[in-house]
Design an enzyme around this catalytic site. Structure first.
Site, PDB file in Angstrom:
ATOM      1  N   TYR A 171     -16.691  16.812 -15.658  1.00 18.08           N
ATOM      2  CA  TYR A 171     -17.552  15.035 -16.247  1.00 18.08           C
ATOM      3  C   TYR A 171     -18.018  14.426 -14.304  1.00 18.08           C
ATOM      4  O   TYR A 171     -17.979  15.790 -13.364  1.00 18.08           O
ATOM      5  CB  TYR A 171     -15.726  14.608 -15.316  1.00 18.08           C
ATOM      6  CG  TYR A 171     -16.704  12.992 -15.363  1.00 18.08           C
ATOM      7  CD1 TYR A 171     -16.140  12.064 -16.490  1.00 18.08           C
ATOM      8  CD2 TYR A 171     -16.187  12.020 -14.161  1.00 18.08           C
ATOM      9  CE1 TYR A 171     -16.634  10.535 -16.734  1.00 18.08           C
ATOM     10  CE2 TYR A 171     -16.179  11.233 -13.780  1.00 18.08           C
ATOM     11  CZ  TYR A 171     -16.695  10.170 -15.383  1.00 18.08           C
ATOM     12  OH  TYR A 171     -17.179   9.206 -14.678  1.00 18.08           O
ATOM     13  N   ASP A 185      -7.838  18.244 -14.622  1.00 11.63           N
ATOM     14  CA  ASP A 185      -8.235  17.189 -15.045  1.00 11.63           C
ATOM     15  C   ASP A 185      -7.395  17.400 -16.698  1.00 11.63           C
ATOM     16  O   ASP A 185      -8.997  17.656 -17.119  1.00 11.63           O
ATOM     17  CB  ASP A 185      -9.495  17.002 -14.504  1.00 11.63           C
ATOM     18  CG  ASP A 185      -9.660  15.689 -15.234  1.00 11.63           C
ATOM     19  OD1 ASP A 185      -9.219  15.030 -16.248  1.00 11.63           O
ATOM     20  OD2 ASP A 185     -10.937  15.064 -14.813  1.00 11.63           O
ATOM     21  N   LYS A 242      -8.382   5.958 -19.006  1.00 10.30           N
ATOM     22  CA  LYS A 242      -9.082   6.947 -20.714  1.00 10.30           C
ATOM     23  C   LYS A 242      -7.910   6.679 -21.660  1.00 10.30           C
ATOM     24  O   LYS A 242      -7.128   5.598 -21.991  1.00 10.30           O
ATOM     25  CB  LYS A 242      -9.236   7.988 -20.289  1.00 10.30           C
ATOM     26  CG  LYS A 242     -10.411   8.351 -19.165  1.00 10.30           C
ATOM     27  CD  LYS A 242     -12.089   7.289 -19.630  1.00 10.30           C
ATOM     28  CE  LYS A 242     -12.648   7.281 -18.121  1.00 10.30           C
ATOM     29  NZ  LYS A 242     -12.934   8.564 -17.837  1.00 10.30           N
ATOM     30  N   ARG A 247       0.974  -0.974   0.029  1.00 10.89           N
ATOM     31  CA  ARG A 247      -0.232  -0.080  -0.084  1.00 10.89           C
ATOM     32  C   ARG A 247       0.696   1.163   0.033  1.00 10.89           C
ATOM     33  O   ARG A 247       1.014   2.083  -0.745  1.00 10.89           O
ATOM     34  CB  ARG A 247      -0.734   0.120   0.915  1.00 10.89           C
ATOM     35  CG  ARG A 247      -1.565   1.124   1.774  1.00 10.89           C
ATOM     36  CD  ARG A 247      -2.544   1.005   2.464  1.00 10.89           C
ATOM     37  NE  ARG A 247      -3.270   0.614   3.434  1.00 10.89           N
ATOM     38  CZ  ARG A 247      -2.121   0.622   4.254  1.00 10.89           C
ATOM     39  NH1 ARG A 247      -1.432   1.754   4.381  1.00 10.89           N
ATOM     40  NH2 ARG A 247      -2.435   0.189   5.021  1.00 10.89           N
TER      41      ARG A 247
HETATM   42  C1  LIG Z   1     -13.137   9.195 -16.662  1.00  6.85           C
HETATM   43  C2  LIG Z   1     -12.853  10.791 -15.775  1.00  6.85           C
HETATM   44  C3  LIG Z   1     -12.567  10.409 -14.588  1.00  6.85           C
HETATM   45  C4  LIG Z   1     -13.061   9.649 -13.344  1.00  6.85           C
HETATM   46  O1  LIG Z   1     -11.914   7.920 -13.839  1.00  6.85           O
HETATM   47  P1  LIG Z   1     -12.534   6.992 -13.360  1.00  6.85           P
HETATM   48  O2  LIG Z   1     -10.955   6.338 -13.967  1.00  6.85           O
HETATM   49  O3  LIG Z   1     -13.476   6.654 -14.298  1.00  6.85           O
HETATM   50  O4  LIG Z   1     -12.873   6.569 -11.304  1.00  6.85           O
HETATM   51  C5  LIG Z   1     -12.347  11.746 -14.196  1.00  6.85           C
HETATM   52  N1  LIG Z   1     -12.558  12.561 -14.903  1.00  6.85           N
HETATM   53  C6  LIG Z   1     -12.458  12.919 -16.411  1.00  6.85           C
HETATM   54  C7  LIG Z   1     -12.083  14.352 -17.326  1.00  6.85           C
HETATM   55  C8  LIG Z   1     -12.466  11.710 -16.917  1.00  6.85           C
HETATM   56  O5  LIG Z   1     -13.522  11.190 -17.892  1.00  6.85           O
END
Ligand SMILES: *Cc1c(COP(=O)(O)O)cnc(C)c1O
Length: 388
Positions: free
Chosen positions: A111, A183, A208, A58
């Site tokens: 998001y 982000d 992603k 961890r």
């Molecule tokens: C998918 C996404 C998230 C969240 O991420 P997870 O891996 O699904 O928890 C946050 N910001 C954006 C822009 C996203 O596309």
């Protein structure tokens, strides 16, 4: 001495860092790819005698360390941290930076899961938030309060592909004594590097584009502030939502091809946007590469290219938009984005259903595409038949 040591890593180019940063050949075997250290604990050479600093997975795991160093290099930061999901990364970041009574400015088309984290979770813990149109820096400035500690920016935004001028908002954040969080999931570090533009922390859903193959859920935080990096690492360990070794390894493998994948995502998406702009059943196209997009100039200034996401509105309203999603064949109907395969979805009923009735509600006739790296002619043909 390996030749890795001859040239300082910082002087290397992105594509090279993506393949090598954090990943010297395994000292034990020479394996050129970091092994998956599927292990929870580590033998100590006498009490406290840790080999390489590892005591419990961890706190730290060598496969995760490789990914964390790679992510830091790709974003031009000092510290990277890898989490079990993008939202786990966000939660760790916000609970590190905020206490009850603090205030956060969030973008009007964040998001959906980020919005839900603020509205349904953190609000119960006394964190206040308000919404700004971060495409307009003066709207962000107007939303500031005396206890604003974080300005949250997503650019391009999900699902409307809005663009925020990161450097302009960084100046507002600095003047207000707030941290700017970006982000960077939609752009990826290949297209945009927010830390160099003044952001304090970059957030990724590595699920992603970083992972890129729709086979892993993960998240990351990157900062160039070593003090903040230490605090985040402390909370990462204290809260525990770390990336497992195999998940870390998958993201690390994805990172190696990020540049070549993104080049193709961008090229395919701009052809898709062209097709949609001239299609009679499409009433509006959202793609920052289009000259008529309101954020086009800012995007051209701060991004290498315009990304693989395209959204559009369909003539005939919600039912017509849902029909287009249902008729697509090569574009797979599904949530998520950023993988090599093309995806289509209806944000109002799928990814953004939780924003219904709020300031972040999305148009009902909206369709979102994650344009993959297939042959573009096949993608164009599928969209044409889906639009009818
Ligand atoms: C998918 C996404 C998230 C969240 O991420 P997870 O891996 O699904 O928890 C946050 N910001 C954006 C822009 C996203 O596309």
């Amino acid at each position: 001495m390996t030749d890795e040591h001859i040239q300082p890593q910082a002087s290397r180019n992105f594509e090279t860092l993506a393949i090598h940063a954090g990943q010297e050949a395994d000292p034990l075997t020479g394996a050129v790819v970091p092994p998956i250290y599927q292990v929870s604990t580590y033998k100590q050479d006498g009490v406290g005698g840790l080999r390489g600093g590892y005591e419990y997975s961890r706190s730290a795991n060598p496969t995760r360390t490789a990914l964390e160093e790679n992510l830091a290099a790709l974003e031009g930061g000092r510290r990277g941290l890898a989490f079990a999901s993008g939202l786990a990364a966000e939660d760790c970041l916000l609970r590190t930076l905020l206490v009850p009574g603090d205030h956060v400015v969030i973008p009007s088309d964040a998001y959906g899961g980020t919005f839900r984290l603020f509205a349904k979770v953190l609000e119960r813990w006394g964190v206040e938030w308000s919404v700004a149109d971060s495409a307009d820096p003066s709207s962000v400035r107007d939303a500031l309060r005396p206890r604003t500690k974080v300005i949250w920016v997503e650019t391009p935004t999900n699902p409307l592909l809005g663009i925020t001028d990161i450097a302009a908002v960084a100046e507002i954040a600095r003047a207000a004594g707030a941290r700017l969080v970006v982000d960077n999931t939609f752009a990826s570090p290949y297209l945009q590097q927010p830390l160099a533009l003044g952001a304090d922390v970059v957030v990724h859903s590595t699920t992603k584009y970083m992972g890129g193959h729709s086979d892993v859920v993960g998240g990351a935080l990157i900062t160039s502030d070593p003090g903040l990096g230490e605090e985040l690492a402390y909370h990462q360990n204290a809260m525990g939502a770390v990336a497992g070794p195999f998940d870390a390894w998958l993201v690390l493998r994805g990172a190696k091809t990020l540049a070549v994948r993104m080049d193709r995502h961008c090229a395919n998406a701009s052809r898709v946007a062209e097709l949609l702009v001239s299609h009679p059943k499409v009433t509006q196209v959202y793609y920052p590469g289009l000259p008529e997009h309101p954020g086009h100039e800012v995007a051209a200034k701060q991004m290498r290219a315009f990304g693989g996401m395209v959204s559009f509105r369909v003539a005939g309203g919600e039912e017509a938009a849902v029909e287009v999603c249902n008729r697509a064949r090569l574009f797979t109907l599904g949530e998520s984005l950023g993988g090599v395969e093309s995806l289509i979805e209806h944000p109002g009923r799928m990814t953004h259903a939780s924003t219904a009735g709020s300031a972040l509600e999305v148009p009902a006739d909206l369709v979102r595409l994650s344009v993959g790296i297939e042959a573009v002619d096949d993608l164009l043909a599928d969209l044409s038949q889906a639009l009818g």
